[in-house]
Design a protein around this motif. Structure first.
Motif, PDB file in Angstrom:
ATOM      1  N   THR A  10       1.072  -1.082   0.239  1.00 55.28           N
ATOM      2  CA  THR A  10       0.110  -0.304  -0.054  1.00 55.28           C
ATOM      3  C   THR A  10       1.040   1.303  -0.069  1.00 55.28           C
ATOM      4  O   THR A  10       0.703   2.699   0.995  1.00 55.28           O
ATOM      5  CB  THR A  10      -0.634  -0.377   1.823  1.00 55.28           C
ATOM      6  N   PHE A  44     -10.060   0.641   3.514  1.00 55.98           N
ATOM      7  CA  PHE A  44     -10.512   0.512   2.812  1.00 55.98           C
ATOM      8  C   PHE A  44     -12.318   1.250   2.620  1.00 55.98           C
ATOM      9  O   PHE A  44     -12.101   2.356   1.693  1.00 55.98           O
ATOM     10  CB  PHE A  44     -10.420  -0.736   2.079  1.00 55.98           C
ATOM     11  N   SER A  47     -11.057   4.845   2.027  1.00 60.02           N
ATOM     12  CA  SER A  47     -11.176   5.227   0.952  1.00 60.02           C
ATOM     13  C   SER A  47     -12.092   5.479  -0.060  1.00 60.02           C
ATOM     14  O   SER A  47     -11.898   6.046  -1.285  1.00 60.02           O
ATOM     15  CB  SER A  47     -10.050   4.704   0.261  1.00 60.02           C
ATOM     16  N   THR A  48     -13.227   4.992  -0.048  1.00 56.43           N
ATOM     17  CA  THR A  48     -14.583   4.602  -1.097  1.00 56.43           C
ATOM     18  C   THR A  48     -15.668   5.669  -0.161  1.00 56.43           C
ATOM     19  O   THR A  48     -16.759   5.047   0.130  1.00 56.43           O
ATOM     20  CB  THR A  48     -14.117   2.814  -1.166  1.00 56.43           C
ATOM     21  N   GLN A  68     -13.981  -2.446 -10.359  1.00 58.64           N
ATOM     22  CA  GLN A  68     -13.498  -1.673  -9.813  1.00 58.64           C
ATOM     23  C   GLN A  68     -13.360  -2.632  -8.591  1.00 58.64           C
ATOM     24  O   GLN A  68     -11.681  -3.194  -7.684  1.00 58.64           O
ATOM     25  CB  GLN A  68     -14.111  -0.570  -9.507  1.00 58.64           C
ATOM     26  N   LYS A  69     -14.466  -3.290  -8.644  1.00 61.28           N
ATOM     27  CA  LYS A  69     -13.885  -4.737  -7.410  1.00 61.28           C
ATOM     28  C   LYS A  69     -13.129  -5.323  -7.797  1.00 61.28           C
ATOM     29  O   LYS A  69     -11.722  -5.708  -6.616  1.00 61.28           O
ATOM     30  CB  LYS A  69     -15.201  -4.621  -7.178  1.00 61.28           C
ATOM     31  N   LYS A  71     -10.499  -5.222  -9.291  1.00 59.77           N
ATOM     32  CA  LYS A  71      -9.036  -4.704  -9.172  1.00 59.77           C
ATOM     33  C   LYS A  71      -8.685  -3.929  -7.912  1.00 59.77           C
ATOM     34  O   LYS A  71      -8.139  -3.939  -7.574  1.00 59.77           O
ATOM     35  CB  LYS A  71      -9.221  -2.871 -10.251  1.00 59.77           C
ATOM     36  N   ALA A  72      -9.977  -4.590  -7.246  1.00 56.86           N
ATOM     37  CA  ALA A  72      -9.408  -3.029  -5.861  1.00 56.86           C
ATOM     38  C   ALA A  72      -9.364  -5.169  -5.305  1.00 56.86           C
ATOM     39  O   ALA A  72      -8.065  -5.192  -4.405  1.00 56.86           O
ATOM     40  CB  ALA A  72     -11.263  -3.470  -5.048  1.00 56.86           C
ATOM     41  N   GLN A  73     -10.019  -6.369  -5.163  1.00 57.96           N
ATOM     42  CA  GLN A  73      -9.821  -7.578  -4.614  1.00 57.96           C
ATOM     43  C   GLN A  73      -7.658  -7.560  -5.719  1.00 57.96           C
ATOM     44  O   GLN A  73      -6.957  -8.081  -5.318  1.00 57.96           O
ATOM     45  CB  GLN A  73     -10.197  -8.476  -6.236  1.00 57.96           C
TER      46      GLN A  73
END
Length: 641
Positions: A10, A44, A47-48, A68-69, A71-73
């Motif tokens: 991160t 997380f 951030s959202t 996006q999900k 990508k988040a995974q």
């Protein structure tokens, strides 16, 4: 130490935090980075958080959201992989840190252990050296102890030899004393009759009248009479004797000598012989005294010569004089005899001495002259003889008094009686007070004038000249009253009468009163003793006679036993009053002194003074057997009459 950089999953989101955390890990090797799942969800959501609320989405929006999900995974997977790699690197770094810390600790412990071992080794080495020194000292002390023990044993052997010699000397001396005592022992085994026979009147005079008397054993030589001077200790009483006290003592001594010294025994020839022996004793004592002084002076001169200090030199400490030689009697007498032969004038007064010198005293001038003469003779070398080389002064007539004057005789005087009236006493006290006030006022005025000159009022008073001091007081003035100095007889009295012997009528009356009181006291004591003896003997005699009564007219005849008459006479004597007993004693003394040649008239005249006895009874008492002993009391030895 090299640390491999860590790629955090991160880092694009929380790079500042990761850098801060990395710095903390770098600063602390024991720190551990741990991120839980809850913390990741919170990150997380934050951030959202800016997304819009739930609403109906279109297909494109759902697709976009799914992308996006995914990508988040993918990001999460990448994060987890990065996190696992990060954790692995951190674990490896921690192991490196732990190994490095352990290595440093091992190195530190090894250094400390080496230092401790070095210190321990040094301490043990010092202890070893100390033990070696202690052992050497112990051996040295043991050697010294053995040496001292050998020296002490040798000393004990020498002392034992001296002690044995001294014991043998004492044993031989004791044996000599025992032999002498055994030789003299037969003289001790004497009977009472022999003792009484030895104590004759002449023997008692020779024994008690003068010093150095011997009785019961033969005199070995005239040296047995040698004695030191009779000593007299200065009286330290708080009161001084008066002239009257000295007069009373002089009269008592004179009466004692007249009562106890028999002129028939002490004839002029015997008195002169005794005085010659005493003079020889005094001369021998003077010789020994002078010898002691000369030896002490010689030792003092030797010490001063040995410890003489030169100019600029540190003074030397002089030792104390050795006084052991004073116990050598022979050395003292030898040295004194040497001084006597060199200067006889130091011991004797010759008949050609200058006039006005007291033969019994050694004046200061004569002492100085004799001392100077002795010193001059000591400085001059003797030519084969140590005898006196001075001028002939004739024959010696007496001995000089050597040494200091004896203790002074301090005589007190009583103040004359105060016969003034009370008015005269008050008048004198007033005059004394006024005189003292005037003297004090004058002193205060003069002190101001003398203060500038640094003087005192006492400085104006003349010094007391003791050589011109007049010893005459009021009592001497009253004694000289009535004596004319121009008259020859009065002048002789004034010049020849010592101030100590100037007595007044009051002194003579006081001496008479004291002698009268002493006679009364002695007479009362004698009366009491005589009456006690009479009562004791009378009771014993009456008991032996069965309580019979005295017959004053009893006379001896053919039918009367002699023992009965004697007992009756004794009973009569023991019943007489004190005055008649004293008169009977005087008559008995006269009868003994006359050798029994008293006439009938003298006996009859003496009987008149004794009314209790008749002439025949008095004659029987005077003509009795002098060896007769009275009746003995039970448990008592016989007493001579």
């Amino acid at each position: 130490m090299f640390v491999e950089p860590i790629a955090h999953p991160t880092s694009y989101i929380m790079l500042p935090a990761v850098l801060k955390r990395a710095k903390q890990l770098a600063s602390s090797s024991n720190a551990v980075v741990t991120v839980s799942a809850t913390q990741r969800r919170r990150q997380f959501r934050s951030s959202t958080a800016a997304l819009a609320p739930h609403e109906k989405l279109t297909h494109e929006q759902l697709k976009e959201r799914r992308a996006q999900k995914l990508k988040a995974q993918a990001f999460a997977k990448d994060y987890n992989e990065r996190r696992d790699a990060y954790n692995a690197q951190v674990k490896q770094l921690r192991k490196q840190y732990a190994a490095e810390v352990a290595r440093h600790k091992a190195e530190d412990n090894a250094g400390k252990q080496q230092e401790q071992e070095r210190l321990t080794r040094a301490r043990l080495e010092r202890q070893r050296l100390k033990n070696i020194r202690s052992g050497r000292n112990a051996l040295l002390q043991e050697q010294r102890r053995l040496e001292r023990e050998r020296e002490f044993e040798a000393f004990c052997e020498q002392q034992q030899i001296k002690r044995n010699a001294e014991i043998d000397l004492y044993r031989r001396a004791h044996q000599k004393c025992i032999d002498a005592l055994e030789e003299e022992a037969p003289l001790w085994m004497t009977t009472p009759d022999e003792v009484e026979a030895a104590f004759t009147k002449e023997a008692e005079q020779l024994l008690w009248a003068r010093p150095g008397g011997v009785l019961g054993a033969p005199n070995p030589s005239i040296d047995a009479h040698f004695w030191q001077h009779e000593t007299h200790t200065w009286s330290m009483r708080k009161t001084f004797p008066l002239q009257r006290d000295l007069l009373l003592q002089e009269i008592q001594d004179q009466v004692y000598d007249e009562a106890n010294l028999d002129p028939n025994v002490w004839t002029p020839e015997r008195t002169q012989e005794a005085e010659e022996i005493e003079t020889k004793a005094r001369l021998r004592a003077d010789v020994e005294r002078v010898g002691r002084k000369e030896l002490l002076r010689r030792q003092q001169r030797m010490i001063e010569e040995d410890y003489e200090t030169a100019e600029g030199e540190v003074p030397k400490a002089k030792p104390a004089p050795d006084l052991k030689f004073l116990a050598d009697q022979e050395a003292l007498e030898k040295e004194g005899a040497r001084v006597l032969m060199e200067n006889p004038t130091k011991f004797f007064v010759f008949d050609e001495d200058r006039e006005g010198e007291d033969p019994s005293l050694l004046t200061n001038s004569s002492t100085k002259d004799s001392t100077n003469t002795t010193e001059q003779q000591q400085q001059q070398p003797s030519k084969g003889s140590s005898s006196y080389m001075g001028p002939t002064r004739g024959a010696p007539i007496s001995l000089r008094k050597i040494g200091k004057n004896p203790y002074p005789l301090l005589v007190g005087k009583l103040d004359p009686p105060d016969v003034r009236s009370d008015r005269e006493k008050k008048q004198q006290q007033r005059e004394e007070r006024m005189l003292e006030a005037a003297r004090q006022k004058k002193a205060e005025e003069m002190s101001l004038e003398l203060a500038a000159e640094d003087r005192l009022v006492e400085d104006l008073e003349p010094d007391l000249d003791y050589n011109e001091f007049d010893a005459m007081d009021e009592q001497d003035t009253r004694w000289t009253k009535g004596l004319d100095p121009d008259n020859e007889e009065d002048r002789k009295i004034l010049e020849n009468t010592d101030p100590l012997h100037r007595y007044t009528d009051e002194d003579v009356d006081w001496v008479k009163e004291q002698m009268r009181a002493q006679v009364e006291y002695e007479d009362s004591i004698l009366r009491m003793e005589v009456e006690t003896m009479q009562q004791t003997n009378l009771a014993r005699l009456e008991e032996s006679m069965g309580g019979s009564v005295v017959d004053r007219d009893l006379k001896p005849n053919s039918t009367t036993e002699a023992s009965t008459v004697e007992q009756e006479l004794e009973q009569l004597v023991f019943s007489m009053p004190y005055e008649e007993v004293m008169a009977l004693s005087d008559v008995d003394d006269r009868y003994v002194e006359s050798g029994g040649d008293m006439s009938e008239e003298e006996i009859a005249e003496a009987a008149e003074e004794i009314p209790s006895l008749t002439v025949d009874q008095l004659k029987s008492l005077l003509q009795r057997d002098r060896d007769y002993e009275p009746v003995e009391q039970e448990g008592e030895a016989g007493e001579g009459k």
